[in-house]
Scaffold this motif. Sequence first.
Motif, PDB file in Angstrom:
ATOM      1  N   LEU A  55       9.518  -2.240  22.430  1.00 33.58           N
ATOM      2  CA  LEU A  55       8.182  -2.733  21.465  1.00 33.58           C
ATOM      3  C   LEU A  55       7.244  -3.518  22.373  1.00 33.58           C
ATOM      4  CD1 LEU A  55       9.996  -3.450  18.343  1.00 33.58           C
ATOM      5  CD2 LEU A  55       8.678  -1.526  18.858  1.00 33.58           C
ATOM      6  N   THR A  56       7.736  -4.293  23.560  1.00 31.94           N
ATOM      7  CA  THR A  56       6.933  -5.134  24.343  1.00 31.94           C
ATOM      8  C   THR A  56       6.063  -4.328  25.303  1.00 31.94           C
ATOM      9  OG1 THR A  56       8.463  -6.842  24.227  1.00 31.94           O
ATOM     10  CG2 THR A  56       6.971  -6.968  25.849  1.00 31.94           C
ATOM     11  N   GLY A  57       6.715  -3.179  25.928  1.00 31.85           N
ATOM     12  CA  GLY A  57       5.997  -2.451  26.750  1.00 31.85           C
ATOM     13  C   GLY A  57       5.027  -1.518  25.898  1.00 31.85           C
ATOM     14  N   GLN A  58       5.459  -1.377  24.691  1.00 33.11           N
ATOM     15  CA  GLN A  58       4.315  -0.549  23.942  1.00 33.11           C
ATOM     16  C   GLN A  58       2.951  -1.536  23.377  1.00 33.11           C
ATOM     17  OE1 GLN A  58       6.454   0.782  20.574  1.00 33.11           O
ATOM     18  NE2 GLN A  58       7.395   2.760  21.797  1.00 33.11           N
ATOM     19  N   ILE A  59       3.467  -2.764  23.342  1.00 33.91           N
ATOM     20  CA  ILE A  59       2.268  -3.664  23.100  1.00 33.91           C
ATOM     21  C   ILE A  59       1.336  -3.891  24.242  1.00 33.91           C
ATOM     22  CG2 ILE A  59       1.872  -6.143  22.280  1.00 33.91           C
ATOM     23  CD1 ILE A  59       4.469  -5.948  20.458  1.00 33.91           C
ATOM     24  N   ALA A  60       1.882  -4.049  25.474  1.00 28.82           N
ATOM     25  CA  ALA A  60       1.050  -4.208  26.610  1.00 28.82           C
ATOM     26  C   ALA A  60       0.263  -2.948  26.855  1.00 28.82           C
ATOM     27  CB  ALA A  60       2.237  -4.646  27.752  1.00 28.82           C
ATOM     28  N   GLU A  61       0.944  -2.090  26.543  1.00 24.34           N
ATOM     29  CA  GLU A  61       0.113  -0.781  26.926  1.00 24.34           C
ATOM     30  C   GLU A  61      -1.156  -0.542  25.978  1.00 24.34           C
ATOM     31  OE1 GLU A  61       0.636   4.056  27.337  1.00 24.34           O
ATOM     32  OE2 GLU A  61       2.353   3.009  26.884  1.00 24.34           O
ATOM     33  N   THR A  62      -0.699  -1.146  24.770  1.00 26.63           N
ATOM     34  CA  THR A  62      -1.971  -0.980  23.579  1.00 26.63           C
ATOM     35  C   THR A  62      -2.938  -2.090  23.974  1.00 26.63           C
ATOM     36  OG1 THR A  62      -0.273  -0.363  22.143  1.00 26.63           O
ATOM     37  CG2 THR A  62      -2.445  -1.124  21.209  1.00 26.63           C
ATOM     38  N   ARG A  63      -2.333  -3.326  24.280  1.00 26.04           N
ATOM     39  CA  ARG A  63      -3.383  -4.329  24.655  1.00 26.04           C
ATOM     40  C   ARG A  63      -4.162  -3.859  25.861  1.00 26.04           C
ATOM     41  NH1 ARG A  63       0.197  -9.728  24.410  1.00 26.04           N
ATOM     42  NH2 ARG A  63       0.417  -9.895  21.897  1.00 26.04           N
ATOM     43  N   ALA A  64      -3.633  -3.239  27.035  1.00 28.92           N
ATOM     44  CA  ALA A  64      -4.493  -2.678  27.981  1.00 28.92           C
ATOM     45  C   ALA A  64      -5.382  -1.889  27.790  1.00 28.92           C
ATOM     46  CB  ALA A  64      -3.377  -2.136  29.025  1.00 28.92           C
ATOM     47  N   GLN A  65      -5.152  -0.862  26.775  1.00 27.01           N
ATOM     48  CA  GLN A  65      -5.952   0.151  26.377  1.00 27.01           C
ATOM     49  C   GLN A  65      -7.238  -0.730  25.507  1.00 27.01           C
ATOM     50  OE1 GLN A  65      -4.105   2.780  24.094  1.00 27.01           O
ATOM     51  NE2 GLN A  65      -3.074   3.687  25.859  1.00 27.01           N
ATOM     52  N   ALA A  66      -6.903  -1.595  24.726  1.00 22.59           N
ATOM     53  CA  ALA A  66      -7.879  -2.348  23.966  1.00 22.59           C
ATOM     54  C   ALA A  66      -8.684  -3.184  24.918  1.00 22.59           C
ATOM     55  CB  ALA A  66      -7.208  -3.268  23.005  1.00 22.59           C
ATOM     56  N   ALA A  68      -9.325  -2.493  28.017  1.00 21.60           N
ATOM     57  CA  ALA A  68     -10.315  -1.494  28.670  1.00 21.60           C
ATOM     58  C   ALA A  68     -11.518  -0.934  27.680  1.00 21.60           C
ATOM     59  CB  ALA A  68      -9.541  -0.365  29.257  1.00 21.60           C
ATOM     60  N   ALA A  69     -11.138  -0.764  26.585  1.00 20.06           N
ATOM     61  CA  ALA A  69     -12.167  -0.334  25.497  1.00 20.06           C
ATOM     62  C   ALA A  69     -13.282  -1.661  25.400  1.00 20.06           C
ATOM     63  CB  ALA A  69     -11.558  -0.140  24.279  1.00 20.06           C
ATOM     64  N   ALA A  72     -15.394  -1.980  28.463  1.00 21.37           N
ATOM     65  CA  ALA A  72     -16.309  -0.876  28.551  1.00 21.37           C
ATOM     66  C   ALA A  72     -17.556  -1.224  27.564  1.00 21.37           C
ATOM     67  CB  ALA A  72     -15.768   0.501  28.181  1.00 21.37           C
ATOM     68  N   TYR A  73     -17.148  -1.638  26.533  1.00 18.11           N
ATOM     69  CA  TYR A  73     -18.110  -2.303  25.292  1.00 18.11           C
ATOM     70  C   TYR A  73     -18.975  -3.344  25.887  1.00 18.11           C
ATOM     71  CZ  TYR A  73     -19.820  -4.336  21.079  1.00 18.11           C
ATOM     72  OH  TYR A  73     -20.553  -5.075  20.114  1.00 18.11           O
ATOM     73  N   HIS A  74     -18.459  -4.294  26.216  1.00 19.36           N
ATOM     74  CA  HIS A  74     -19.270  -5.455  26.950  1.00 19.36           C
ATOM     75  C   HIS A  74     -20.084  -4.939  28.069  1.00 19.36           C
ATOM     76  CE1 HIS A  74     -16.369  -8.015  24.584  1.00 19.36           C
ATOM     77  NE2 HIS A  74     -17.399  -8.711  24.664  1.00 19.36           N
ATOM     78  N   ARG A  75     -19.746  -3.994  28.885  1.00 24.97           N
ATOM     79  CA  ARG A  75     -20.376  -3.589  30.127  1.00 24.97           C
ATOM     80  C   ARG A  75     -21.590  -2.750  29.680  1.00 24.97           C
ATOM     81  NH1 ARG A  75     -18.649  -3.553  35.240  1.00 24.97           N
ATOM     82  NH2 ARG A  75     -16.621  -4.495  35.772  1.00 24.97           N
ATOM     83  N   THR A  76     -21.440  -1.935  28.547  1.00 23.79           N
ATOM     84  CA  THR A  76     -22.541  -1.371  27.748  1.00 23.79           C
ATOM     85  C   THR A  76     -23.446  -2.406  27.279  1.00 23.79           C
ATOM     86  OG1 THR A  76     -20.824   0.648  27.202  1.00 23.79           O
ATOM     87  CG2 THR A  76     -23.176   0.414  26.065  1.00 23.79           C
ATOM     88  N   LEU A  77     -23.013  -3.284  26.427  1.00 25.07           N
ATOM     89  CA  LEU A  77     -24.088  -4.484  26.097  1.00 25.07           C
ATOM     90  C   LEU A  77     -24.575  -4.942  27.291  1.00 25.07           C
ATOM     91  CD1 LEU A  77     -21.732  -6.446  23.386  1.00 25.07           C
ATOM     92  CD2 LEU A  77     -23.570  -4.628  23.110  1.00 25.07           C
ATOM     93  N   ALA A  78     -24.019  -5.314  28.445  1.00 28.83           N
ATOM     94  CA  ALA A  78     -24.798  -6.068  29.466  1.00 28.83           C
ATOM     95  C   ALA A  78     -25.860  -4.978  29.969  1.00 28.83           C
ATOM     96  CB  ALA A  78     -23.626  -6.087  30.625  1.00 28.83           C
ATOM     97  N   ALA A  79     -25.615  -3.627  30.264  1.00 29.21           N
ATOM     98  CA  ALA A  79     -26.655  -2.513  30.576  1.00 29.21           C
ATOM     99  C   ALA A  79     -27.656  -2.736  29.499  1.00 29.21           C
ATOM    100  CB  ALA A  79     -25.892  -1.287  30.540  1.00 29.21           C
ATOM    101  N   GLY A  80     -27.267  -2.849  28.186  1.00 30.17           N
ATOM    102  CA  GLY A  80     -28.253  -2.942  27.371  1.00 30.17           C
ATOM    103  C   GLY A  80     -29.161  -4.233  27.480  1.00 30.17           C
TER     104      GLY A  80
END
Length: 556
Positions: A55-66, A68-69, A72-80
């Motif tokens: 479960l810890t590995g799954q949580i870490a993977e989910t957090r990493a994906q979150a 990254a998303a 990407a969202y903040h970089r999009t805002l910075a470009a905006g």
Amino acid sequence: MSRSRSLGSALVLLALCACSNPEREKKEQEAAAAEKKLAEAKAHRESLEQERTKLTGQIAETRAQADAANSAYHRTLAAGAYLAEAEGSELKPDDVMQANLKAARSGFLLEEATRKKDSKELLALATGLLDSERPCVEVKKEEAPEQQAEAQAEEPEESSDCGPCEAKPYEDVCEGVPARLSLWPAWTCESVASTADTLPAAAFCTASFEYPEPTSAGSSTYAQDDLPTTQEVVRIVYEYQGHLYASDFPSPTDELYHPPNTTGLATCAAETEKNSCLHQCDVQFDRYEDPCACDPTPDHHDDEGGCGCGDGEEDEPDETPEVREARLAAEAAEAAVEEAKREAELAAKELEFQQCRAACEPEQPEEPATTDEDGNPLPPTPAAVSRRAWLEASPAPGHFVVTVQTRKLSDDDKELESSLTTYVLEHRPLTALWRGGSAADSADVLTPLHTQFEFEEVLRKDDALVLDPLPGMKGPMLVGLSNGTVQAVRFSHEKGDDAEPVQALDENEVCEALKKEPKRFPAAYLEACEPAAPAVAAPEGSDAGTEGKVAGEVTP
């Protein structure tokens, strides 16, 4: 009768053994059941540990994906944010979106500065982001000094551990260490000399200056052979028509009177580098306490009534004393292992910390060898240089003969080497006055004594300077060796268009005069007059040994 009694005792023992066997078997069964339950409990705990790891590995993977998303969202805002500020942009965000865009751009710049390790940009961004939110610094409007004083007088004194802080993470030992030494030695005027009847008498004065050895912080021109040097500076001074005329040897420079503080700067730089290294170790191993850190106000809890937890009795698991004892023993052993592991990690961390601090100590220079490979004592190495100057004569108008003794000393101030250098120095304001000119431009200022001639050796008798003329010549003369050749200068008080108070004689004339009275002069002077013997060409086909014999060399 006795047999019947023995038989009765045996029957009683058999009956007792028959009664005790069921009881022992029951205890053995209970112990086996307890061991089985303990094994099942351990297996169940291992299964739970595996599930938790998964479960810890799954949580870490989910957090990493979150993350990254989110990135990407903040970089999009910075470009905006950049697009919104572009000239002619049709993007018109509202206040809330504008704040989000600016925050995203600041985060993007902060991330880039961190990635590039740009400390200056990182400090500027962090300061700009945190200045308005720092809880311990109150931003006040600028007030006049009088208003600030009145406000401070009216405000009650409050104890606060936070505020503007100027403390540094480590001490810079070089603060306050001067780059140059300001030496103000006492001048001693031991003699007064007159170079001509029409010229004022001049005082011959000296003062000792110390020049430290070269270091990584710099070097001094006057440190002889890269050794600490004590040198006497010569000053010839006279008074004329209410003005003072002074000239120094060596030529006056800022470095002559204010030598670079090489040893002081090198020492403080080494101490500062050590302090910086120790600070880095403290930061690396979480030992550094920031003196400017603001301690937040601790939260106060009412512990009198307790926290309300743990007051009730927990339901103990249904287990036999044997199982409980075994479980507690296993838990105690596991806790002991964890504690030993923790202590080992702390000890290893402390060892690394001490090794880091030990590496900050500057390397000590190696002691020079005192014996050679065969164990024979080596001659002592010079540790310092001393240069003393004195006046020998004043044989011509405005000219002085000064000798400088250079001594190399050991650590215990014993003389290892000594040499004499004799100079013919000209005090040009005096010479100009003798010629009938004016030296007003040199009045009340410090000028150099100009070196006219320099001798490695001069003619002496019982250590006294000899100024007798050469055979067949007239007038006082100074004879000696200069750069391996014999040289003589004539001193004169005659005035004229072509007359000079000091004049160098032709080397051939000097050598011819020496040969007239060879016993009067050292053999080295006569040898310097002899032309160098031409090299004898080796016959064709001869070897090195033959060539050495032809040239007069000794060959093994």
